[in-house]
Design a protein around this motif. Structure first.
Motif, PDB file in Angstrom:
ATOM      1  N   ALA A 170      32.260  26.082  62.534  1.00  0.00           N
ATOM      2  CA  ALA A 170      31.448  24.910  63.086  1.00  0.00           C
ATOM      3  C   ALA A 170      30.686  25.375  64.510  1.00  0.00           C
ATOM      4  CB  ALA A 170      32.207  23.727  63.406  1.00  0.00           C
ATOM      5  N   ALA A 171      31.451  25.911  65.292  1.00  0.00           N
ATOM      6  CA  ALA A 171      30.734  26.172  66.511  1.00  0.00           C
ATOM      7  C   ALA A 171      29.465  27.257  66.338  1.00  0.00           C
ATOM      8  CB  ALA A 171      31.646  26.926  67.560  1.00  0.00           C
ATOM      9  N   ARG A 172      29.664  28.263  65.576  1.00  0.00           N
ATOM     10  CA  ARG A 172      28.609  29.152  65.170  1.00  0.00           C
ATOM     11  C   ARG A 172      27.602  28.456  64.753  1.00  0.00           C
ATOM     12  NH1 ARG A 172      27.413  34.834  65.127  1.00  0.00           N
ATOM     13  NH2 ARG A 172      25.101  34.888  64.804  1.00  0.00           N
ATOM     14  N   GLN A 173      27.776  27.619  63.827  1.00  0.00           N
ATOM     15  CA  GLN A 173      26.362  26.617  62.948  1.00  0.00           C
ATOM     16  C   GLN A 173      25.709  25.961  64.249  1.00  0.00           C
ATOM     17  OE1 GLN A 173      28.395  24.679  60.000  1.00  0.00           O
ATOM     18  NE2 GLN A 173      28.051  26.409  58.629  1.00  0.00           N
ATOM     19  N   GLU A 174      26.691  25.240  65.038  1.00  0.00           N
ATOM     20  CA  GLU A 174      25.900  24.520  66.084  1.00  0.00           C
ATOM     21  C   GLU A 174      25.171  25.411  67.116  1.00  0.00           C
ATOM     22  OE1 GLU A 174      27.163  21.637  69.467  1.00  0.00           O
ATOM     23  OE2 GLU A 174      28.592  21.552  67.961  1.00  0.00           O
ATOM     24  N   ALA A 175      25.739  26.469  67.668  1.00  0.00           N
ATOM     25  CA  ALA A 175      25.006  27.261  68.609  1.00  0.00           C
ATOM     26  C   ALA A 175      23.832  28.247  67.981  1.00  0.00           C
ATOM     27  CB  ALA A 175      26.179  28.598  69.078  1.00  0.00           C
ATOM     28  N   ASP A 176      23.685  28.436  66.635  1.00  0.00           N
ATOM     29  CA  ASP A 176      22.718  29.120  66.214  1.00  0.00           C
ATOM     30  C   ASP A 176      21.632  27.873  66.012  1.00  0.00           C
ATOM     31  OD1 ASP A 176      23.701  31.451  65.466  1.00  0.00           O
ATOM     32  OD2 ASP A 176      24.338  31.045  63.686  1.00  0.00           O
ATOM     33  N   ALA A 177      22.074  26.499  65.609  1.00  0.00           N
ATOM     34  CA  ALA A 177      20.959  25.550  65.927  1.00  0.00           C
ATOM     35  C   ALA A 177      20.354  25.241  67.203  1.00  0.00           C
ATOM     36  CB  ALA A 177      21.518  24.096  65.165  1.00  0.00           C
ATOM     37  N   HIS A 178      21.497  25.382  68.091  1.00  0.00           N
ATOM     38  CA  HIS A 178      20.590  25.159  69.513  1.00  0.00           C
ATOM     39  C   HIS A 178      19.805  26.289  69.812  1.00  0.00           C
ATOM     40  CE1 HIS A 178      23.362  21.682  69.850  1.00  0.00           C
ATOM     41  NE2 HIS A 178      24.462  22.364  70.310  1.00  0.00           N
ATOM     42  N   PHE A 179      20.144  27.310  69.792  1.00  0.00           N
ATOM     43  CA  PHE A 179      19.434  28.515  69.997  1.00  0.00           C
ATOM     44  C   PHE A 179      17.911  28.406  69.264  1.00  0.00           C
ATOM     45  CE2 PHE A 179      23.343  30.297  71.696  1.00  0.00           C
ATOM     46  CZ  PHE A 179      23.031  30.155  73.191  1.00  0.00           C
ATOM     47  N   ALA A 180      18.144  28.153  68.259  1.00  0.00           N
ATOM     48  CA  ALA A 180      16.754  28.067  67.307  1.00  0.00           C
ATOM     49  C   ALA A 180      15.947  26.866  67.901  1.00  0.00           C
ATOM     50  CB  ALA A 180      17.292  27.808  65.710  1.00  0.00           C
ATOM     51  N   ARG A 181      16.644  25.898  68.498  1.00  0.00           N
ATOM     52  CA  ARG A 181      15.696  24.834  68.883  1.00  0.00           C
ATOM     53  C   ARG A 181      15.022  25.185  69.975  1.00  0.00           C
ATOM     54  NH1 ARG A 181      17.344  18.557  69.743  1.00  0.00           N
ATOM     55  NH2 ARG A 181      15.692  18.047  71.087  1.00  0.00           N
ATOM     56  N   ALA A 182      15.902  26.043  71.166  1.00  0.00           N
ATOM     57  CA  ALA A 182      15.579  26.591  72.310  1.00  0.00           C
ATOM     58  C   ALA A 182      14.488  27.505  72.146  1.00  0.00           C
ATOM     59  CB  ALA A 182      16.496  27.155  73.061  1.00  0.00           C
ATOM     60  N   GLN A 183      14.277  28.094  70.879  1.00  0.00           N
ATOM     61  CA  GLN A 183      13.331  29.230  70.594  1.00  0.00           C
ATOM     62  C   GLN A 183      11.953  28.842  70.527  1.00  0.00           C
ATOM     63  OE1 GLN A 183      14.689  31.646  67.474  1.00  0.00           O
ATOM     64  NE2 GLN A 183      12.878  32.898  67.346  1.00  0.00           N
ATOM     65  N   LYS A 184      11.707  27.206  70.088  1.00  0.00           N
ATOM     66  CA  LYS A 184      10.615  26.605  69.887  1.00  0.00           C
ATOM     67  C   LYS A 184       9.834  26.305  71.275  1.00  0.00           C
ATOM     68  CE  LYS A 184      12.129  24.990  65.647  1.00  0.00           C
ATOM     69  NZ  LYS A 184      12.279  23.681  64.764  1.00  0.00           N
TER      70      LYS A 184
END
Length: 126
Positions: A112-126
């Motif tokens: 769950a933490a990996r999925q959330e961290a990936d989503a957060h960094f994908a959002r920060a990438q934009k």
């Protein structure tokens, strides 16, 4: 093509670096983490602006009682950051645990933490 590594230059080390990054804007908030980013611009007063994405982690003992849980969360977030580091804008990012970890297995928590961290960094990438 550069390798996605996590060198010492990609980490926040000093309390002043953490304070500056925490004073930045909130990039994302999820079930476990809050991500803040500080995009510094090199000026005469601040000549050491980051030239790459750097990461700081704050995993409070009050939210994750066991050291093994805190360490697992840090490993997961570092790995997610390492995979996206080269695509992220140059800034100081702080990932902070903001709620108490419930009683679930460590494997499920890491997933769950990996999925959330990936989503957060994908959002920060934009």
């Amino acid at each position: 093509m550069s390798r996605a590594t996590f060198p010492a230059a990609a980490r926040l080390h000093r309390p002043t670096e953490y304070a500056a990054a925490l004073s930045g804007r909130r990039v994302a908030r999820g079930a476990y983490f809050i991500v803040t980013a500080h995009h510094a611009v090199a000026t005469d007063t601040h000549p050491l602006a980051p030239t790459q994405a750097r990461l700081g982690l704050v995993m409070a003992k009050r939210h994750a009682q066991l050291a093994s849980t805190r360490n697992a969360l840090k490993r997961v977030v570092r790995e997610a950051f390492r995979a996206k580091r080269l695509a992220l804008p140059a800034a100081d990012y702080v990932v902070r645990l903001h709620r108490r970890i419930e009683n679930i297995s460590l494997t499920a928590l890491k997933l769950a933490a990996r999925q959330e961290a990936d989503a957060h960094f994908a959002r920060a990438q934009k």
